[in-house]
Motif scaffolding. Structure first.
Motif, PDB file in Angstrom:
ATOM      1  N   GLU A  92       0.829  -1.199   0.000  1.00  0.00           N
ATOM      2  CA  GLU A  92       0.000   0.000   0.000  1.00  0.00           C
ATOM      3  C   GLU A  92       0.862   1.247   0.000  1.00  0.00           C
ATOM      4  O   GLU A  92       2.046   1.208   0.326  1.00  0.00           O
ATOM      5  CB  GLU A  92      -0.947   0.041   1.203  1.00  0.00           C
ATOM      6  CG  GLU A  92      -0.265   0.204   2.528  1.00  0.00           C
ATOM      7  CD  GLU A  92      -1.216   0.188   3.716  1.00  0.00           C
ATOM      8  OE1 GLU A  92      -2.410  -0.087   3.538  1.00  0.00           O
ATOM      9  OE2 GLU A  92      -0.742   0.450   4.829  1.00  0.00           O
ATOM     10  N   VAL A  94       0.394   5.067   1.701  1.00  0.00           N
ATOM     11  CA  VAL A  94      -0.441   5.841   2.619  1.00  0.00           C
ATOM     12  C   VAL A  94      -0.079   7.316   2.469  1.00  0.00           C
ATOM     13  O   VAL A  94       1.074   7.707   2.662  1.00  0.00           O
ATOM     14  CB  VAL A  94      -0.249   5.386   4.084  1.00  0.00           C
ATOM     15  CG1 VAL A  94      -1.121   6.220   5.014  1.00  0.00           C
ATOM     16  CG2 VAL A  94      -0.563   3.907   4.233  1.00  0.00           C
ATOM     17  N   GLU A  99      -5.252   5.106   2.417  1.00  0.00           N
ATOM     18  CA  GLU A  99      -4.498   3.931   1.974  1.00  0.00           C
ATOM     19  C   GLU A  99      -4.849   3.611   0.529  1.00  0.00           C
ATOM     20  O   GLU A  99      -6.014   3.433   0.188  1.00  0.00           O
ATOM     21  CB  GLU A  99      -4.818   2.742   2.872  1.00  0.00           C
ATOM     22  CG  GLU A  99      -4.401   2.963   4.310  1.00  0.00           C
ATOM     23  CD  GLU A  99      -4.812   1.837   5.227  1.00  0.00           C
ATOM     24  OE1 GLU A  99      -5.415   0.845   4.757  1.00  0.00           O
ATOM     25  OE2 GLU A  99      -4.553   1.945   6.430  1.00  0.00           O
TER      26      GLU A  99
END
Length: 147
Positions: A92, A94, A99
């Motif tokens: 991911e 962020v 996210e």
């Protein structure tokens, strides 16, 4: 003697490189994302006229890492490294507590001050560069090796 050399070579091919194994032997239910399989965080700073990082970075294939990219807002800057981003499995990104789970990226661009944290698993061994596009200075790139 010839047979023993062939046997040693075959054993080396089957075993693979020692650095290619995850950092911990018992991954448990979390698998490769287990806490014991996490490498040291990578810090990248995007600032006008400043180096991106402090030297080359070495990662272990199969280990989980976080790359924290911080822009100070002194200029509109991007971080590009498509070859590196294709050599990892991106968990991911962020940004401002949002996210994002992308399939792949080529670059990230910061128009203002901010921070992005990429979490990923290093996959494909090799030597890669991430850097500010259209710059030539060695301080404007970071060499990342995956072993």
């Amino acid at each position: 003697m010839y047979k023993s050399i062939i046997a040693m070579a075959a054993a080396a091919l089957v075993a693979g490189p020692a650095g290619a194994a995850p950092l911990c032997s018992d991954l448990g239910f979390a698998g490769l994302l287990a806490k014991c399989n996490r490498g040291d965080p990578i810090a990248i700073t995007l600032a006008s006229g400043q180096p991106l990082g402090e030297g080359d970075v070495t990662l272990q294939s199969g280990a989980y890492y976080e790359m924290k990219i911080t822009a100070d807002g002194s200029a509109e800057l991007a971080l590009s490294g498509p070859d590196f981003f294709r050599a990892i499995w991106m968990n991911e990104i962020v940004i401002n507590d949002i996210e994002i789970r992308p399939m792949a990226i080529d670059s990230l661009e910061f128009d203002d001050a901010g921070e992005a944290v990429l979490s990923f698993i290093a996959i494909k061994p090799g030597r890669y560069e991430v850097g500010i596009p259209k710059t030539a200075g060695d301080s404007q790139k970071v060499v990342i090796s995956i072993q």
